[in-house]
Design an enzyme around this catalytic site. Structure first.
Site, PDB file in Angstrom:
ATOM      1  N   TYR A 141       0.821  -1.214   0.000  1.00 26.41           N
ATOM      2  CA  TYR A 141       0.000   0.000   0.000  1.00 26.41           C
ATOM      3  C   TYR A 141       0.855   1.264   0.000  1.00 26.41           C
ATOM      4  CZ  TYR A 141      -4.744  -1.812   0.769  1.00 26.41           C
ATOM      5  OH  TYR A 141      -5.973  -2.390   0.636  1.00 26.41           O
ATOM      6  N   LYS A 178       2.945 -15.254   2.142  1.00 26.30           N
ATOM      7  CA  LYS A 178       3.132 -15.970   0.882  1.00 26.30           C
ATOM      8  C   LYS A 178       4.632 -16.189   0.748  1.00 26.30           C
ATOM      9  CE  LYS A 178       1.424 -17.668  -2.983  1.00 26.30           C
ATOM     10  NZ  LYS A 178       0.482 -18.806  -3.063  1.00 26.30           N
ATOM     11  N   ASP A 199      -3.267 -18.188   0.338  1.00 23.74           N
ATOM     12  CA  ASP A 199      -4.292 -18.895  -0.446  1.00 23.74           C
ATOM     13  C   ASP A 199      -4.951 -19.980   0.392  1.00 23.74           C
ATOM     14  OD1 ASP A 199      -1.798 -20.146  -0.474  1.00 23.74           O
ATOM     15  OD2 ASP A 199      -1.952 -20.840  -2.556  1.00 23.74           O
ATOM     16  N   ASP A 207      -6.442  -6.801   4.202  1.00 24.59           N
ATOM     17  CA  ASP A 207      -7.572  -6.143   3.544  1.00 24.59           C
ATOM     18  C   ASP A 207      -8.506  -7.188   2.954  1.00 24.59           C
ATOM     19  OD1 ASP A 207      -9.087  -4.025   2.332  1.00 24.59           O
ATOM     20  OD2 ASP A 207      -8.092  -4.495   0.435  1.00 24.59           O
ATOM     21  N   ASP A 212     -12.400  -8.785   4.540  1.00 28.60           N
ATOM     22  CA  ASP A 212     -13.687  -8.788   3.819  1.00 28.60           C
ATOM     23  C   ASP A 212     -14.260 -10.199   3.782  1.00 28.60           C
ATOM     24  OD1 ASP A 212     -13.494  -6.052   3.202  1.00 28.60           O
ATOM     25  OD2 ASP A 212     -14.291  -6.376   1.174  1.00 28.60           O
TER      26      ASP A 212
HETATM   27  C1  IPM Z   1     -10.376  -1.006   4.077  1.00 34.85           C
HETATM   28  C2  IPM Z   1     -10.624  -0.380   2.736  1.00 34.85           C
HETATM   29  C3  IPM Z   1      -9.458   0.536   2.403  1.00 34.85           C
HETATM   30  C4  IPM Z   1      -8.209  -0.313   2.339  1.00 34.85           C
HETATM   31  C5  IPM Z   1      -9.623   1.358   1.099  1.00 34.85           C
HETATM   32  C6  IPM Z   1     -10.900   2.160   1.079  1.00 34.85           C
HETATM   33  C7  IPM Z   1      -8.437   2.258   0.876  1.00 34.85           C
HETATM   34  O1  IPM Z   1     -10.817  -1.371   1.787  1.00 34.85           O
HETATM   35  O2  IPM Z   1     -10.237  -0.249   5.063  1.00 34.85           O
HETATM   36  O3  IPM Z   1     -10.317  -2.233   4.170  1.00 34.85           O
HETATM   37  O4  IPM Z   1      -7.924  -0.922   1.300  1.00 34.85           O
HETATM   38  O5  IPM Z   1      -7.505  -0.377   3.343  1.00 34.85           O
HETATM   39 MG    MG Z   2     -10.945  -3.346   2.581  1.00 32.69          MG
END
Ligand code: IPM
Ligand code: MG
Length: 357
Positions: A141, A192, A224, A248, A252
């Site tokens: 990042y 990884k 993975d 990240d 999710d």
């Molecule tokens: C998160 C989001 C952010 C990230 C984006 C919006 C920059 O997806 O906080 O997980 O990738 O960190």
């Molecule tokens: Mg995110």
């Protein structure tokens, strides 16, 4: 001393969910003797609109002077095509980096009332309680060089750099081991290392840090496989520590184990305990302004803020208990509704939490 917090509503559904979180804070202030000074600022697309920058200087200054920051969400179609350095997401990355918020704690908890809201079978997810510790100010990042260029044969080329030094890895590993020590004493480091040198070092350094925590058992897993295992048998995990990008993605994934990404709060901490608290979901422009968004991730982020940065444990417990109660009573925003259920609005959910405090 009265604690100071900075509230940054941001874009999309940000202002709506933040309004409900602030209602909860106000109720704690007026009815339950919480002492708190609240200020507001602009970030993301909102920052661009009012001051030409996704992280206005004034916002960063106010954030530095606060004990904690509460953030809604950033981003939206309106700002997707502006110059890259001005995009809303850059504001979020800049405040994370500007405050040195290297440790991102993302719990994924399945509330018993919601075990059937997940797309996985209830027996796979019921009782799930994992904590993803994501490195937040390094890795791909932030790595340089990065950018877009033309190759010698005039092809467009995008490039990024995945880089970690041992100090960055040691710092996040230390935080994760501390967290694991207070939980079940089990940690899984995700990398990884079979392909990427930066994460080969990650594995090495995490193993070194583990020597200081003989009471915590450490396991390593490739990313993975970790994604696969999280869906196959998520309850094998307790604390997961991983890089910025893997964290990240896996957070999710983990959110959907709980039924909705609209349920998950997060804390981003620096070395002094100052923190930024935000739901892990985005600004959801598709439902913005419709009073449909689930405010619980933001309200639960307030609870994390009270616990981790303000040391107001009883108020944090009060919020979490109210969320449990409201869910047990069957109140659901559309994202956690099953077909046939009656969904309630963002504001009704906020009001129900306030009433249950
Ligand atoms: C998160 C989001 C952010 C990230 C984006 C919006 C920059 O997806 O906080 O997980 O990738 O960190
Ligand atoms: Mg995110």
């Amino acid at each position: 001393m009265t604690a100071k917090i900075l509230v940054l509503p941001g874009d999309g559904i940000g202002p709506e969910i933040i309004a409900e979180a602030e209602k909860v804070l106000q109720a704690l202030i007026t009815d339950h003797e919480l002492k708190l000074q609240i200020d507001h600022g602009a970030i993301g697309g909102h920052g661009v609109d009012v001051s030409g920058k996704p992280l206005p200087e004034e916002t960063l200054e106010k954030a530095r002077a606060s004990d904690a920051v509460l953030l809604g969400a950033v981003g939206g179609p309106k700002w997707e095509t502006i110059e890259r350095s001005l995009r809303p997401e850059r504001g979020l990355l800049a405040i994370r980096s500007g405050l040195g918020l290297y440790a991102n704690l993302r719990p994924a908890i399945v509330h018993s009332a919601l075990a059937d809201a997940s797309t996985l079978r209830p027996e796979i997810v019921a009782g799930l309680d994992i904590m993803i510790v994501r490195e937040l100010t390094g890795g791909i990042y932030f790595g340089e060089p990065r950018g877009m260029r033309r190759t010698s044969d005039n092809l467009r080329e995008g490039f990024n750099t995945l880089v970690y030094n041992e100090a960055e890895i040691r710092r996040i590993a230390g935080m994760a081991f501390e967290v694991a020590r207070k939980r079940s004493g089990k940690i899984c480091s995700v990398d990884k290392a079979n392909v990427l040198e930066a994460t080969e070092l990650w594995r090495e350094v995490v193993t070194e840090v583990a020597a200081d925590y003989p009471d915590v058992s450490l396991q390593h897993m490739y990313v993975d496989n970790a994604a696969m295992q999280l869906v196959r048998d998520p309850k094998q995990f307790d604390v997961i520590v991983t890089t910025n990008m893997f964290g990240d993605i896996l957070s999710d994934l983990a959110s959907m184990l709980t039924g909705s990404i609209g349920m998950l709060p997060s804390a981003s901490l620096n070395q002094t305990g100052q923190g930024l608290y935000e739901p892990i979901h985005g600004s959801a422009p598709d439902i913005a302004g419709q009073n449909k968004a689930n405010p619980l991730a933001t309200i639960l982020s307030v609870a994390m803020m009270l616990r981790y940065s303000l040391n107001e444990i009883s108020h944090a417990n009060r919020i979490e208990a109210a969320v449990k109660k409201v869910l047990a009573n069957g109140l659901r925003t559309p994202d956690i509704c099953r077909s046939g259920d009656q969904a309630i609005s963002t504001t009704d959910m906020g009001n129900a939490i306030v009433a249950a405090l």
